[in-house]
Design an enzyme around this catalytic site. Structure first.
Site, PDB file in Angstrom:
ATOM      1  N   MET A   1      -8.632   8.545  -0.474  1.00  0.00           N
ATOM      2  CA  MET A   1      -9.524   8.930   0.635  1.00  0.00           C
ATOM      3  C   MET A   1      -9.961  10.371   0.456  1.00  0.00           C
ATOM      4  SD  MET A   1      -7.506   7.280   3.844  1.00  0.00           S
ATOM      5  CE  MET A   1      -6.671   5.693   3.725  1.00  0.00           C
TER       6      MET A   1
ATOM      7  N   SER B   1       0.854  -1.187   0.000  1.00  0.00           N
ATOM      8  CA  SER B   1       0.000   0.000   0.000  1.00  0.00           C
ATOM      9  C   SER B   1       0.888   1.234   0.000  1.00  0.00           C
ATOM     10  CB  SER B   1      -0.892   0.005   1.247  1.00  0.00           C
ATOM     11  OG  SER B   1      -1.407   1.304   1.412  1.00  0.00           O
TER      12      SER B   1
ATOM     13  N   GLY C   1      -9.302   4.219   6.447  1.00  0.00           N
ATOM     14  CA  GLY C   1      -8.983   5.602   6.795  1.00  0.00           C
ATOM     15  C   GLY C   1      -7.525   5.824   7.142  1.00  0.00           C
ATOM     16  N   PHE C   2      -6.878   4.813   7.694  1.00  0.00           N
ATOM     17  CA  PHE C   2      -5.496   5.012   8.140  1.00  0.00           C
ATOM     18  C   PHE C   2      -4.690   3.724   7.965  1.00  0.00           C
ATOM     19  CE2 PHE C   2      -8.301   7.760  10.529  1.00  0.00           C
ATOM     20  CZ  PHE C   2      -7.714   9.007  10.321  1.00  0.00           C
TER      21      PHE C   2
ATOM     22  N   MET D   1     -12.201  -5.586   4.016  1.00  0.00           N
ATOM     23  CA  MET D   1     -11.365  -4.787   4.924  1.00  0.00           C
ATOM     24  C   MET D   1     -11.128  -5.578   6.217  1.00  0.00           C
ATOM     25  SD  MET D   1     -10.730  -1.899   3.373  1.00  0.00           S
ATOM     26  CE  MET D   1      -9.765  -1.259   4.743  1.00  0.00           C
TER      27      MET D   1
ATOM     28  N   HIS E   1      -8.044   1.739  -4.682  1.00  0.00           N
ATOM     29  CA  HIS E   1      -9.060   1.479  -3.658  1.00  0.00           C
ATOM     30  C   HIS E   1      -9.730   2.809  -3.320  1.00  0.00           C
ATOM     31  CE1 HIS E   1      -9.696   0.187   0.854  1.00  0.00           C
ATOM     32  NE2 HIS E   1     -10.842   0.332   0.203  1.00  0.00           N
TER      33      HIS E   1
ATOM     34  N   ASP F   1      -7.205  -6.212   3.175  1.00  0.00           N
ATOM     35  CA  ASP F   1      -6.559  -4.902   3.333  1.00  0.00           C
ATOM     36  C   ASP F   1      -6.646  -4.432   4.781  1.00  0.00           C
ATOM     37  OD1 ASP F   1      -5.428  -2.455   2.823  1.00  0.00           O
ATOM     38  OD2 ASP F   1      -7.130  -1.639   1.719  1.00  0.00           O
ATOM     39  N   GLY F   2      -5.470  -4.308   5.401  1.00  0.00           N
ATOM     40  CA  GLY F   2      -5.403  -3.732   6.746  1.00  0.00           C
ATOM     41  C   GLY F   2      -4.778  -4.647   7.774  1.00  0.00           C
TER      42      GLY F   2
ATOM     43  N   MET G   1     -11.923   4.975  -1.316  1.00  0.00           N
ATOM     44  CA  MET G   1     -12.628   5.165  -0.041  1.00  0.00           C
ATOM     45  C   MET G   1     -13.248   6.550  -0.087  1.00  0.00           C
ATOM     46  SD  MET G   1      -9.697   3.415   2.319  1.00  0.00           S
ATOM     47  CE  MET G   1      -8.488   3.679   1.036  1.00  0.00           C
TER      48      MET G   1
ATOM     49  N   HIS H   1      -0.921  -0.963  -4.527  1.00  0.00           N
ATOM     50  CA  HIS H   1      -2.239  -0.608  -3.993  1.00  0.00           C
ATOM     51  C   HIS H   1      -2.261   0.890  -3.691  1.00  0.00           C
ATOM     52  CE1 HIS H   1      -5.998  -1.511  -1.807  1.00  0.00           C
ATOM     53  NE2 HIS H   1      -5.567  -0.696  -0.860  1.00  0.00           N
TER      54      HIS H   1
ATOM     55  N   GLY I   1      -1.468   1.323   9.408  1.00  0.00           N
ATOM     56  CA  GLY I   1      -0.885   1.004  10.715  1.00  0.00           C
ATOM     57  C   GLY I   1      -1.871   0.612  11.797  1.00  0.00           C
TER      58      GLY I   1
ATOM     59  N   ASP J   1      -4.385   3.996  -2.202  1.00  0.00           N
ATOM     60  CA  ASP J   1      -5.511   4.305  -1.309  1.00  0.00           C
ATOM     61  C   ASP J   1      -6.007   5.727  -1.520  1.00  0.00           C
ATOM     62  OD1 ASP J   1      -5.978   1.952   0.303  1.00  0.00           O
ATOM     63  OD2 ASP J   1      -3.945   2.245   1.050  1.00  0.00           O
TER      64      ASP J   1
HETATM   65  C1  DX5 Z   1      -6.732   1.586   5.091  1.00  0.00           C
HETATM   66  C2  DX5 Z   1      -6.129   1.370   3.717  1.00  0.00           C
HETATM   67  C3  DX5 Z   1      -5.084   0.294   3.689  1.00  0.00           C
HETATM   68  C4  DX5 Z   1      -3.894   0.626   4.544  1.00  0.00           C
HETATM   69  C5  DX5 Z   1      -3.142  -0.614   4.870  1.00  0.00           C
HETATM   70  O1  DX5 Z   1      -7.737   2.503   5.002  1.00  0.00           O
HETATM   71  O2  DX5 Z   1      -7.154   0.987   2.803  1.00  0.00           O
HETATM   72  O3  DX5 Z   1      -4.693  -0.005   2.368  1.00  0.00           O
HETATM   73  O4  DX5 Z   1      -3.029   1.534   3.933  1.00  0.00           O
HETATM   74  O5  DX5 Z   1      -2.104  -0.274   5.718  1.00  0.00           O
HETATM   75  P1  DX5 Z   1      -1.595  -1.259   6.858  1.00  0.00           P
HETATM   76  O6  DX5 Z   1      -1.115  -2.501   6.149  1.00  0.00           O
HETATM   77  O7  DX5 Z   1      -0.524  -0.492   7.529  1.00  0.00           O
HETATM   78  O8  DX5 Z   1      -2.763  -1.570   7.752  1.00  0.00           O
HETATM   79 ZN    ZN Z   2      -6.584   0.108   0.811  1.00  0.00          ZN
END
Ligand code: DX5
Ligand code: ZN
Length: 221
Positions: free
Chosen positions: A38, A9, A143-144, A138, A67, A177-178, A69, A34, A146, A36
């Site tokens: 947002m 990601s 949203g974030f 998910m 992706h 994802d996540g 969001m 990937h 880590g 992201d």
């Molecule tokens: C979360 C994202 C993920 C995220 C994954 O909203 O869609 O793609 O960046 O990051 P890690 O692997 O750190 O959870």
């Molecule tokens: Zn993602």
């Protein structure tokens, strides 16, 4: 276990040195990137738009998995498709007309996916599965990067894989994802996930080493 594809990601990459991080991903032998997206509305964070996808596209041959969001995804799908995405997922929670959204993605000859939040009932996407190339489950709240892996993902993933296999949809991939790390990737792959996204788990530390460790975990099952 189905063959696993690894997707770093880019959210966890160094945005000031994006091209150099993409090169590291390439030399580590990842399968896709990937991206992201947002909007600060559907999720409480703002990241990147079609301009960045457009900027990355000529820099790599790796497929770009976008992706979304964002609220009202239909409004922006054409821009991401034209910017060079190879696969695009939109959230079931963000579109009132999921069939139309999936058809829109497919109309650009892109792989179409529906993304599903951690406790949204799987039933809400069962009827959409036949219009999907992949389903993104998910394993954190979007949203974030880590965040901690939500373990109920494993049961959901097994249940979705069984549903797909029982309904002639063996070709539909499950993306996770996540919160994916070296120490949980094996159980995630065993549950039926094929496209495996990892941000902090890959970019935290040595990317090349993390890719090899994750591959080894998957090979050992
Ligand atoms: C979360 C994202 C993920 C995220 C994954 O909203 O869609 O793609 O960046 O990051 P890690 O692997 O750190 O959870
Ligand atoms: Zn993602």
């Amino acid at each position: 276990m189905r063959p696993v594809k690894l997707l770093p990601s880019l959210l966890s990459s160094d945005f000031a040195n994006l091209e150099s991080d993409i090169r590291k991903c390439e030399s580590a032998g990842v399968d896709m990137l990937h991206v992201d997206v947002m909007d600060g509305h559907f999720v409480p964070n703002i990241t990147i738009g079609p301009l960045i996808v457009d900027a990355i596209r000529p820099k790599t041959e790796l497929p770009l998995d976008v992706h979304l969001m964002i609220s009202d995804p239909d409004k922006y799908i054409p821009a991401f498709a034209e910017a060079g995405a190879d696969s695009i997922s939109a959230h079931v929670e963000a579109t009132a007309h999921l069939h139309r959204t999936l058809q829109l993605i497919s109309s650009f000859d892109k792989q179409a996916g529906v993304a599903v939040n951690p406790v949204t009932p799987l039933e809400s996407i069962f009827d959409a599965a036949e219009y999907c190339d992949f389903i993104l489950l998910m394993s954190v709240n979007p949203g974030f990067g880590g965040q901690k892996f939500i373990s109920s993902f494993l049961k959901r993933c097994e249940r979705l894989r069984t549903f797909l296999d029982d309904n002639g949809l063996e070709h539909v991939a499950i993306e996770v994802d996540g919160g994916v790390k070296v120490n949980n990737i094996a159980e995630i792959a065993n549950a039926g996930a094929e496209w495996i996204v990892s941000g902090s788990g890959l970019f935290g530390g040595d990317l090349n080493e993390n890719v090899q460790l994750m591959r080894k975990e998957c090979a050992q099952g």
